[in-house]
Scaffold this motif. Sequence first.
Motif: not given
Length: 278
Positions: A151-176
């Motif tokens: 009765g549930a659904t997948p959170h993320r089937l793969s990295l290819s089809e979802t946008l989920l920004v973690f702190a680990e992504h933001r470590a490489f960013l220098d923007e608002a």
Amino acid sequence: MNPYTLPDAELDRLLGEDVPSGDATTAALAIGECRGRLDFRARFDMVVCGSEEAQRMGELRGLQAVGPRLASGSRAAAGTLLLSLEGRAAALHVVWKTAQTLMEYLSGIATATADIVAAARQGDPDCAVVCTRKNFPGTKAAAVKAVLAGGATPHRLSLSETLLVFAEHRAFLDEAPADSVRRLRRQWPERSLVVEVADEAEALRWAAAGADILQLEKWPVDAVDRIARQIPGTRIAAAGGINATNAAAYARAGSRILVTSAPYFAGPRDVAVSLSAS
């Protein structure tokens, strides 16, 4: 409910793992051409999953299903007949353990999922339970089927089809945050933008920047309730440690989405098997 059935090639591969060079015992006893019947029953209450695959494994080895099969997603009381297969003893012995074990593991995931869904709905009838991609590698298609059966659904089937920004992504960013949101929407305009945040200050910044969903990792229930009241227009996804004992509390606190990996670590639900000559 029958979301889908694993492809024949995968079922053949699973059967082949257990019989790479034939069944030594059945061949040595010269009983392969005898006729028999294989019955699978729920040993305990469960949400069934994998019965379609078990039947198809039998068919791929020349067996025939006899009588009704209980579909994936069905609730079964202890003792309920799930599936019966008839045919040559050689094929019955090849299919027996692989089909049994697959149903046990998938039914364990489905049952644990259903328990979390039921608890979440007690807290909020509209709360959704979604399961992560933290399944054992190589088992995704089967694990996702079990999640759907529960009765549930997948959170993320793969990295290819979802946008989920973690702190680990933001470590490489220098923007608002607003600049990151604009870039993501330009690149993937049809996707919801999910951002995992560590504290209330981050939550408020990313909500103001336009994130669609905020993922709150291991936040206590009172903190989820507090932030949900401050940003009612942003969907909240509580994650980390979500299970059947706390799902209702997180749902009541305003988390409309509960993100969990717990079902993948549930124990199998035993399936009793009897094999008889006919």
